[in-house]
Every structure is written in structure tokens, then in C-alpha cells.
Design an enzyme around this catalytic site. Sequence first.
Site, short mmCIF file in Angstrom:
data_model
loop_
_atom_site.label_atom_id
_atom_site.label_comp_id
_atom_site.label_asym_id
_atom_site.label_seq_id
_atom_site.Cartn_x
_atom_site.Cartn_y
_atom_site.Cartn_z
N HIS A 65 -5.11 -52.75 -102.93
CA HIS A 65 -4.36 -51.63 -103.48
C HIS A 65 -5.29 -50.43 -103.67
O HIS A 65 -6.52 -50.58 -103.65
CB HIS A 65 -3.71 -52.05 -104.80
CG HIS A 65 -2.57 -53.02 -104.61
ND1 HIS A 65 -1.74 -53.44 -105.62
CD2 HIS A 65 -2.14 -53.66 -103.49
CE1 HIS A 65 -0.84 -54.28 -105.13
NE2 HIS A 65 -1.07 -54.43 -103.85
N GLU A 67 -6.26 -48.57 -106.16
CA GLU A 67 -7.25 -48.61 -107.25
C GLU A 67 -8.41 -49.51 -106.87
O GLU A 67 -9.58 -49.20 -107.14
CB GLU A 67 -6.63 -49.18 -108.53
CG GLU A 67 -5.38 -48.52 -109.02
CD GLU A 67 -4.12 -49.14 -108.42
OE1 GLU A 67 -4.08 -49.34 -107.19
OE2 GLU A 67 -3.19 -49.42 -109.19
N CYS A 91 -0.28 -52.16 -110.74
CA CYS A 91 0.64 -53.31 -110.75
C CYS A 91 0.15 -54.37 -111.71
O CYS A 91 -1.01 -54.42 -112.09
CB CYS A 91 0.81 -53.87 -109.34
SG CYS A 91 -0.61 -54.82 -108.77
N THR A 285 34.24 -50.97 -88.91
CA THR A 285 34.50 -52.13 -89.77
C THR A 285 33.30 -52.41 -90.67
O THR A 285 33.45 -52.61 -91.89
CB THR A 285 34.80 -53.38 -88.90
OG1 THR A 285 35.85 -53.06 -88.00
CG2 THR A 285 35.19 -54.58 -89.75
N LEU A 286 32.11 -52.41 -90.08
CA LEU A 286 30.91 -52.70 -90.88
C LEU A 286 30.66 -51.57 -91.89
O LEU A 286 30.40 -51.83 -93.07
CB LEU A 286 29.70 -52.87 -89.96
CG LEU A 286 28.43 -53.31 -90.70
CD1 LEU A 286 28.58 -54.72 -91.26
CD2 LEU A 286 27.21 -53.24 -89.79
#
Length: 359
Positions: A65, A67, A91, A285-286
Amino acid sequence: MTPETSTRGATPANADGYATVMRRAIELSLNGPAHDANPRVGCVVLDAHGTVIAEGWHRGAGTPHAEVDALSQLSPAQVRGATFVVTLEPCNHTGRTGPCADELLAAGVARVVFGLSDPGDVEGGGGDKLRAAGIEVVAGVGADDVMAVVRDWYDSAALGRAVVTIKWASSLDGRAAANDGTSQWISGERARERVHQQRSEHDAIAVGTSTVLADNPSLTARMPNGELYAHQPIPVVIGEREVTGERLNSHPRETIYLRTRDLRRALSDLRERGIHSLYVEGGPTLASAFIEAGLADRFYIFLAPVLLGGQKLAVTDIGVSTLSERIDLRVDSTELLGADILITARPASEPAQTHRKEA
Ligand SMILES: NC(=O)c1ccc[n+]([C@@H]2O[C@H](COP(=O)([O-])OP(=O)(O)OC[C@H]3O[C@@H](n4cnc5c(N)ncnc54)[C@H](OP(=O)(O)O)[C@@H]3O)[C@@H](O)[C@H]2O)c1
């Protein structure tokens, strides 16, 4: 963008100074991949005098990451008492790498300044952890600018599913095809160019099984000269029937066949594969099923100045049986592309956010 255009030597002594350093951290984040399971994150480290002593960024899932990338450039003595300015909250969970909050704590940093809080239930909380351990934490610096970089990742983390853009091209009277089913080139060249550009901006592109059977689409993102865009969205075919698109076999990315009609599950599945944004190209439809399920987050509607009449509607049943059940949209922009109109809109009501933490 390269780290050579550095702010080394800058001396931010106040919040304005952090805003300047955050802009540099955002620049660094742009060195990371735009379409990855992980967000683009940048980090600038300042010593006690406010001098930049390291810069880092995240190079994609499975790599350090931002940092930790910056930490790796510094000696333990340099890190002690340093300020880490990072675009996203450090995180707080162990994935392919360990929690950054723990790494910063162990290294003895003095202060952490971050832009945007991590919306994930599991990944978030790094700021609180650092604060509880006595580290000064400044949150929200340049948050809007960081959001502009990581929007799809952030929304998909908050929603717990890929973010969905519905696109269709129709006649002014809302038909996606003529009564005999012919539908190619309702809209003009500039609109088609824009569609390819929009494809290239998404992680993946979805069609229903009937579109594969009817059109044998290639689902590549091509520039006007025919060359492929550097980023190709992953083709996704949704529906229970076992179909194989012949042209999809030669797409540069391997097609994902999701043999289900459970669209919410399909979107969670895609997020687990690191897909944060899905461009739904139909057919009717989707697209209608996504709208009915409340899973349409953005609309790109191309209207061509022709009238087709007949039965082939761009949107079919979306669960609205009376006016009071209508789905209200908010129009963000309208644009003339040649003779066609592009309307960019989103639902007036926000979708339920299953994963977003309280601020
Ligand atoms: N003008 C445009 O922008 C545009 C764009 C694309 C396509 N088209 C045209 O649209 C036509 C095909 O459209 P279409 O509406 O017939 O089919 P479609 O939307 O391409 O596919 C329908 C299929 O999607 C699958 N599906 C997956 N989840 C679903 C759900 N929750 N609810 C309902 N179905 C779900 C079903 O497949 P299973 O039956 O396999 O389960 C269903 O039969 C073609 O003629 C094509 O040329 C036009």
C-alpha cells in the site's frame, strides 16, 4: 505523471499546507492502475520540519500500500516523529498485505493526515485505531478531490456491489429497435464514439444472453481509428442459458458468464472479482431488470432524432404500474453529439448503502 515533479522541500505548517501536500499525494496516486481491485492511493511523508522525505503510491492489488511503499524508503529514525499525508484512510485489515494502521503504529509516526475515510466495514477504522493509540489524526483534507479519483471504488465498497451504469440508444419515442428487430446505428457516429469511450471507463461491460444470441457483439472499446483503447472492460454475459459469443472469444479479456438472473448476487460476485463499475448495454430486458431491482446507479441515454413507433421499447417492465410508483431521475447533464442528445442522469433517490459506516 512521475514523482520527479516533487514537492520535496515544501514546509506545510498548517492546514493549507496539508492541502497542498494532499494535492501532491493525489498526483502520486494517479501513477497507480485506474482499473484494479484496489483504489489508487498516494502518500507523502514529512519530517518534523515539514520537509518532504518520501513519496509513495499503490501499484495495484497484491503490492504494498502507498504508506508502506513510502515507509520502505525511510530509516526507522526518519520515520519516528514523521507526518504521513495519505489520500485514503490507512487500512485496518489483513488482505493480501497487513493493516497499514499497524505498520504506522509500529514505526512510531507522529501524525497521520488523510483525505477520505475508508467506507468498508472491514477495511475502515484505521484512523480511529491510530487515534486511540495516541497518534494525531487529521481527516478529510482534500476529500472531494480524492473522491473524484476513487469514486467507483468508493461507491462499490459502500454499496457492497459493483456500481451500475445503464446505457441505451433509442429513438426520440423511446424505441431501441424497429418492429422487425433491426437496431444497428440508431444513433450517429459521435454518439457511437462516446459509447466506446464510456466502455473504456468501466471495469466491465454487461449484456443479456439474448443480445449475445441476436447480435454476436464484440464488446471491445475502440477508438475512431479502430484501435483498441488501452483499457478494455471485461465482457460479462448475464442469464441462465448456456450461450457462447463467437466474437467474445477473441476479446482481449476473458468473458465472465454469470449463469443467473439474480442481479444483486451477480454484482456482489463481480465486486469479489475486483470489478467496481459495470456498464450495462442491454438489451432492454436486462436493463429493465436492473432498473426494477433498484440497481441502476447512473444512466447514459442516447436519443436519436428519429421516430420508430412499434413494440421494441428501450425499457420494458420496470415494476411501475401506476404514476405514483414512477422512478424519478435527476438529470446531471444534456449534451448534443452531432444530431443526437446524450442525457446523463441518476436516480433521484440514493440506493441503499449496505456497507457504509457512520461518518
Ligand atoms: N439499442 C440498444 O442500445 C441495444 C443494446 C443492446 C441490445 N439491443 C437489442 O436488444 C435485443 C435483445 O434484447 P432482449 O431484451 O431481448 O434481451 P437481453 O436483455 O439481451 O437478454 C435477456 C436475457 O437476460 C437474462 N437475464 C439475466 N438476468 C435477468 C433478469 N433479472 N431478468 C430478466 N432477464 C434476465 C435472461 O437470460 P436467460 O433466459 O438466459 O436466463 C433474459 O432472457 C437484441 O435484438 C439487440 O439487438 C439493443
